[in-house]
Design an enzyme around this catalytic site. Structure first.
Site, PDB file in Angstrom:
ATOM      1  N   GLU A  29     -10.110  -4.818 -40.438  1.00  0.00           N
ATOM      2  CA  GLU A  29      -9.255  -5.765 -39.724  1.00  0.00           C
ATOM      3  C   GLU A  29      -8.643  -5.091 -38.495  1.00  0.00           C
ATOM      4  O   GLU A  29      -8.051  -4.013 -38.622  1.00  0.00           O
ATOM      5  CB  GLU A  29      -8.136  -6.253 -40.662  1.00  0.00           C
ATOM      6  CG  GLU A  29      -8.671  -7.016 -41.859  1.00  0.00           C
ATOM      7  CD  GLU A  29      -7.726  -6.997 -43.060  1.00  0.00           C
ATOM      8  OE1 GLU A  29      -6.520  -6.735 -42.879  1.00  0.00           O
ATOM      9  OE2 GLU A  29      -8.213  -7.224 -44.183  1.00  0.00           O
ATOM     10  N   GLU A  60     -10.242  -8.138 -47.888  1.00  0.00           N
ATOM     11  CA  GLU A  60     -10.557  -6.763 -48.273  1.00  0.00           C
ATOM     12  C   GLU A  60     -11.731  -6.710 -49.239  1.00  0.00           C
ATOM     13  O   GLU A  60     -12.563  -5.796 -49.172  1.00  0.00           O
ATOM     14  CB  GLU A  60      -9.322  -6.083 -48.864  1.00  0.00           C
ATOM     15  CG  GLU A  60      -8.213  -5.807 -47.843  1.00  0.00           C
ATOM     16  CD  GLU A  60      -7.397  -7.042 -47.478  1.00  0.00           C
ATOM     17  OE1 GLU A  60      -7.540  -8.083 -48.159  1.00  0.00           O
ATOM     18  OE2 GLU A  60      -6.624  -6.982 -46.501  1.00  0.00           O
ATOM     19  N   PHE A  83      -3.624  -1.363 -44.802  1.00  0.00           N
ATOM     20  CA  PHE A  83      -2.612  -0.620 -45.557  1.00  0.00           C
ATOM     21  C   PHE A  83      -3.144  -0.456 -46.979  1.00  0.00           C
ATOM     22  O   PHE A  83      -3.769  -1.389 -47.507  1.00  0.00           O
ATOM     23  CB  PHE A  83      -1.271  -1.373 -45.608  1.00  0.00           C
ATOM     24  CG  PHE A  83      -0.498  -1.342 -44.316  1.00  0.00           C
ATOM     25  CD1 PHE A  83       0.496  -0.383 -44.091  1.00  0.00           C
ATOM     26  CD2 PHE A  83      -0.767  -2.265 -43.319  1.00  0.00           C
ATOM     27  CE1 PHE A  83       1.195  -0.358 -42.895  1.00  0.00           C
ATOM     28  CE2 PHE A  83      -0.068  -2.233 -42.113  1.00  0.00           C
ATOM     29  CZ  PHE A  83       0.919  -1.287 -41.898  1.00  0.00           C
ATOM     30  N   ALA A  84      -2.864   0.671 -47.596  1.00  0.00           N
ATOM     31  CA  ALA A  84      -3.323   0.872 -48.984  1.00  0.00           C
ATOM     32  C   ALA A  84      -2.787  -0.229 -49.884  1.00  0.00           C
ATOM     33  O   ALA A  84      -3.423  -0.599 -50.872  1.00  0.00           O
ATOM     34  CB  ALA A  84      -2.878   2.234 -49.497  1.00  0.00           C
ATOM     35  N   ASP A  85      -1.620  -0.763 -49.518  1.00  0.00           N
ATOM     36  CA  ASP A  85      -1.015  -1.860 -50.292  1.00  0.00           C
ATOM     37  C   ASP A  85      -1.901  -3.106 -50.305  1.00  0.00           C
ATOM     38  O   ASP A  85      -1.696  -3.994 -51.121  1.00  0.00           O
ATOM     39  CB  ASP A  85       0.333  -2.226 -49.679  1.00  0.00           C
ATOM     40  CG  ASP A  85       1.172  -1.006 -49.328  1.00  0.00           C
ATOM     41  OD1 ASP A  85       2.264  -0.871 -49.867  1.00  0.00           O
ATOM     42  OD2 ASP A  85       0.717  -0.177 -48.496  1.00  0.00           O
ATOM     43  N   ILE A  87      -5.231  -3.069 -50.608  1.00  0.00           N
ATOM     44  CA  ILE A  87      -6.576  -2.727 -51.080  1.00  0.00           C
ATOM     45  C   ILE A  87      -6.972  -3.495 -52.344  1.00  0.00           C
ATOM     46  O   ILE A  87      -8.143  -3.615 -52.661  1.00  0.00           O
ATOM     47  CB  ILE A  87      -6.683  -1.202 -51.316  1.00  0.00           C
ATOM     48  CG1 ILE A  87      -8.137  -0.745 -51.200  1.00  0.00           C
ATOM     49  CG2 ILE A  87      -6.057  -0.795 -52.650  1.00  0.00           C
ATOM     50  CD1 ILE A  87      -8.297   0.757 -51.073  1.00  0.00           C
ATOM     51  N   PRO A  89      -7.293  -6.669 -53.338  1.00  0.00           N
ATOM     52  CA  PRO A  89      -8.362  -7.683 -53.361  1.00  0.00           C
ATOM     53  C   PRO A  89      -9.758  -7.050 -53.370  1.00  0.00           C
ATOM     54  O   PRO A  89     -10.722  -7.698 -53.762  1.00  0.00           O
ATOM     55  CB  PRO A  89      -8.129  -8.489 -52.079  1.00  0.00           C
ATOM     56  CG  PRO A  89      -6.685  -8.290 -51.784  1.00  0.00           C
ATOM     57  CD  PRO A  89      -6.378  -6.877 -52.217  1.00  0.00           C
ATOM     58  N   HIS A 129       4.106  -2.021 -47.712  1.00  0.00           N
ATOM     59  CA  HIS A 129       3.529  -1.160 -46.679  1.00  0.00           C
ATOM     60  C   HIS A 129       3.871   0.306 -46.933  1.00  0.00           C
ATOM     61  O   HIS A 129       4.015   1.092 -46.004  1.00  0.00           O
ATOM     62  CB  HIS A 129       4.028  -1.555 -45.282  1.00  0.00           C
ATOM     63  CG  HIS A 129       3.678  -2.953 -44.896  1.00  0.00           C
ATOM     64  ND1 HIS A 129       4.341  -4.054 -45.379  1.00  0.00           N
ATOM     65  CD2 HIS A 129       2.695  -3.430 -44.080  1.00  0.00           C
ATOM     66  CE1 HIS A 129       3.813  -5.150 -44.871  1.00  0.00           C
ATOM     67  NE2 HIS A 129       2.810  -4.804 -44.092  1.00  0.00           N
TER      68      HIS A 129
END
Lengths: 338, 411
Positions: A29, A60, A83-85, A87, A89, A129
């Site tokens: 993205e 994702e 953001f790892a947050d 991930i 999905p 985040h």
């Protein structure tokens, strides 16, 4: 050699691998025309074109799945999850598909996908985040998990990850993008140009996956950390004038057990620090592994310093963040025990 | 005023003990549906997601613009592969009942979906099947013995004992590894197709999922990415009416056809008689030509019926009428192609019986050979060390240590 921050170092790693290997593609993205929300892919689409640097829908699961299919068809995708947050999905595609494709097909198919994603707190990102989800991936068989703490390692580890034939989750501590951070938000920001690891070679090199680095030798105790906490640990040890041996894990999977245990066997005392929540965090695995192998050399119980077991709170970030005070308390406790 | 819930709870038209009712399946006469140009806009062919593309009529003649006009030899090859699939399925379920393999899934009644859907493509096109397209492996030349050794998890198992039966793959046949998790391969096939386009190759990908798993987010990711990048991919929804015990209404089939998901994403959605070999072949060939011309992907809904149980662990008589399959309005794909060939004067009941006997003997001989490489209970066994390989490309230290632990004794 050049002075680089971590963003530039990561960008250089992709630039170099894309030049050397036409099968390397970047997708995610906002990564293309715009160059990424943290600018890590800046300029790559201009240089390599829209077929090799693809903006994607906000999906994702689709990004990871498409990356797997591309890799099966001979490309070497570097997917960014913003953001790892975000991930989760894509978690099923990572856990059930990407990590197990080689195994389930007995090597007939494999997917050398690198997933880059910014992690960690300290940027007022709140609970969506700021997360550090490394343990959720370290528990999965078949994917490597890496987290650099400085520009030199970031570039060398990312090149090694992209060129690795196994899938790699590459976690980027975003608080370190622009400079080392010792855990005190009230101090003026320090740029990477002040740090020796901000010196980054221009060309191609690897920092090998699976190798921890002893960043400071010492005899009093061992501090094991990765990502942002490496710098916090250094500051905490300095604040107590302790002769600490500090190890940057760098590679969570595979784990360099030998380097960790050699140090703890020497010092007899160990503190483990990570930003992620404590319960079932990766520190538990480190603690268990060291206890199994170094029990008779230990002079004191191993201490863990971690994020509290709450979501990452926006307004209480600095109460939540495991800063130098908390690390120093653990160091003192480990040194006092006899 | 009495309180009535506004919640609609889907219910299949008939349950055990009730008369089968397929009035909900919208039919079109054979030959009645127009065949648009392959480069036409998705918006100009939305009716194809409502109507049903059929070629074979009730007199077993091929009708209309979708008739693919295949040679007799090709039709006979198609019949052969469909019958082989059926014979193989029947024999393998029996071996499961005898305790020789742990699990099996038949594709009875759906043979045309995989066989015609594969035959209409080039051998270089990549297939991403679900677990009920065994016909694809047969068309792509997988040896029966190799497939059986996978079912047996024996010393010649292509998966080295790591996968449930029927989770095959074929590198030379260009058939992807079956996951066992549903729908995950659908967006992966789009990624594969995107890579084909990036590389400038002429290949395409084709993937199959059931209507039930079209409920997963992966289905929507696949359609979205296929639409956004106009990937050369054929996305097949095999609407066999049942996802284990859950009828297609729970996947959203009561409101719109599954093919109609396509136009929502700007992709043509074609509703196809999945038991009509010629219709499946023609729709697949149309979608393949569209993809190779750069016009992007196509969603095919193959309307069929799962005549057998979901798997060897399932008993459909507990949730649907026993004679459901017999009343299915689109008949049986093997029988229909057989009758078409007979109508053409190119086949007979006698030849059909002879072919069935020949294929049954072939399958029996292959099974005999496969079991010499080991079964669940007898013969040679895979080396358990293989458990630790292929987790990573190189064996890491912690897995070496765990392998050594296993050597000290199991249990």
């Amino acid at each position: 050699m050049a002075q680089m921050n971590m963003i530039q170092a990561l960008n250089a790693a992709m630039d170099i691998t894309m030049t050397r290997d036409p099968s390397v593609v970047v997708l995610g993205e906002d990564v293309g025309y715009f160059g990424g929300v943290f600018r890590v892919t800046d300029g790559l689409q201009r240089k390599y074109g829209v077929h090799r640097v693809l903006d994607t829908p906000i999906a994702e699961g689709g990004i990871i799945a498409a990356s797997i299919g591309m890799a099966v068809n001979g490309l070497r995708p570097v997917a960014e999850i913003q953001f790892a947050d975000y991930i989760y999905p894509g978690y099923d595609q990572i856990v059930s598909e990407l990590a197990r494709l080689r195994y389930r097909s007995a090597g007939a198919f494999s997917a050398p996908v690198t997933i880059r994603t910014p992690c960690g707190g300290g940027i007022r990102g709140g609970q969506t985040h700021s997360q550090s989800p490394e343990a959720l991936f370290a528990h999965v068989c078949g994917i490597k998990v890496v987290m650099p703490s400085n520009p030199y390692d970031a570039k060398g580890l990312l090149i090694a990850s992209i060129e690795d034939d196994d899938p790699v989750l590459f976690l980027e501590p975003k608080r370190l993008y622009n400079g080392p951070f010792d855990g005190d938000p009230n101090k003026p920001a320090v740029p990477w140009s002040t740090h020796p690891k901000g010196e980054v070679p221009d060309g191609h090199y690897h920092v090998p996956l699976g190798k921890a680095e002893v960043i400071r030798e010492g005899n009093a105790l061992t501090i094991i950390a990765y990502g942002t906490m490496v710098h916090v640990a250094e500051a905490a040890a300095r604040s107590l004038s302790l002769d600490a041996e500090i190890i940057d894990v760098r590679s969570i999977v595979p784990l360099d057990v030998e380097t960790l245990c050699r140090s703890v066997a020497k010092t007899g005392r160990c503190v483990i620090a990570h930003e992620a929540t404590r319960f079932s965090g990766f520190g538990a695995e480190l603690t268990a592994t060291i206890q199994e192998r170094c029990f008779w050399q230990l002079e004191a119980p191993i201490q863990r310093v971690c994020g509290y077991d709450t979501p990452y709170p926006h307004a209480f970030e600095w109460e939540y963040f495991p800063g130098t005070q908390r690390v120093a308390r653990a160091l003192a406790a480990v040194m006092e025990a006899r | 005023m009495p309180h009535t819930s506004r919640l609609h709870v889907p219910r299949p038209p008939s349950r055990p003990g009730e008369a089968p009712d397929f009035g909900y399946v919208r039919l079109s006469p054979a030959g009645a549906v127009a065949r648009p140009d392959v480069a036409a806009s998705a918006a100009d062919m939305e009716s194809l997601s409502v109507d049903l593309i059929r070629v074979l009529d009730d007199e077993h003649r091929a009708q209309g613009p979708w008739n693919p006009r295949l040679d007799v030899a090709e039709l006979q090859v198609g019949l052969r592969y469909m019958l082989l699939t059926r014979v193989y399925d029947d024999r393998m379920l029996k071996t499961q009942r005898q305790g020789k393999i742990s699990f099996y899934m038949k594709s009875t009644g759906e043979e045309a979906v995989a066989v015609a859907g594969t035959m209409a493509l080039r051998p270089t096109d990549m297939l991403f099947p679900s677990y009920r397209q065994q016909g694809a492996y047969l068309v792509r030349g997988s040896a029966l013995v190799d497939l059986m050794c996978q079912l047996l998890s024996n010393t010649r198992d292509m998966c080295k004992g790591r996968q449930l039966p029927v989770m095959y793959h074929s590198v030379p046949g260009r058939v992807f590894s079956i996951s066992g998790n549903l729908a995950t391969q659908f967006p992966q096939s789009v990624g594969w197709a995107m890579a084909a386009a990036i590389k400038g190759s002429d290949d395409l990908a084709s993937s199959w999922i059931g209507e039930g798993s079209s409920a997963e987010a992966d289905f929507h990711h696949a359609l979205l990415f296929a639409s956004v990048y106009r990937a050369p991919v054929i996305l097949n929804v095999v609407n066999n009416q049942w996802a284990i015990s859950t009828f297609q209404g729970y996947a959203g089939g009561e409101q719109r056809s599954f093919a109609a998901r396509g136009p929502g994403y700007g992709i043509p959605g074609l509703r196809v008689d999945g038991n009509d070999f010629l219709a499946v072949y023609a729709a697949t060939a149309w979608a393949a030509e569209r993809a190779r011309r750069g016009a992007g992907s196509t969603l095919l809904e193959l309307v069929t019926y799962r005549a057998a149980a979901h798997s060897s662990s399932d008993d459909p008589s507990r949730y649907r009428p026993r004679d459901d399959a017999d009343r299915w309005p689109l008949g049986d794909p093997v029988e229909r192609l057989k009758q078409h060939l007979i109508a053409l004067g190119e086949w007979s009941e006698e030849r059909h019986q002879a072919l069935a006997a020949e294929l049954d003997a072939r399958v029996a001989a292959a099974w005999k050979e496969a079991t010499t490489y080991g079964t669940q209970t007898d013969g040679p066994r895979l080396d358990p060390d293989l458990m630790f390989e292929d987790v990573f490309k190189e064996l890491p230290q912690h897995l070496k240590e765990q392998r050594d632990d296993m050597h000290r004794g199991r249990g």
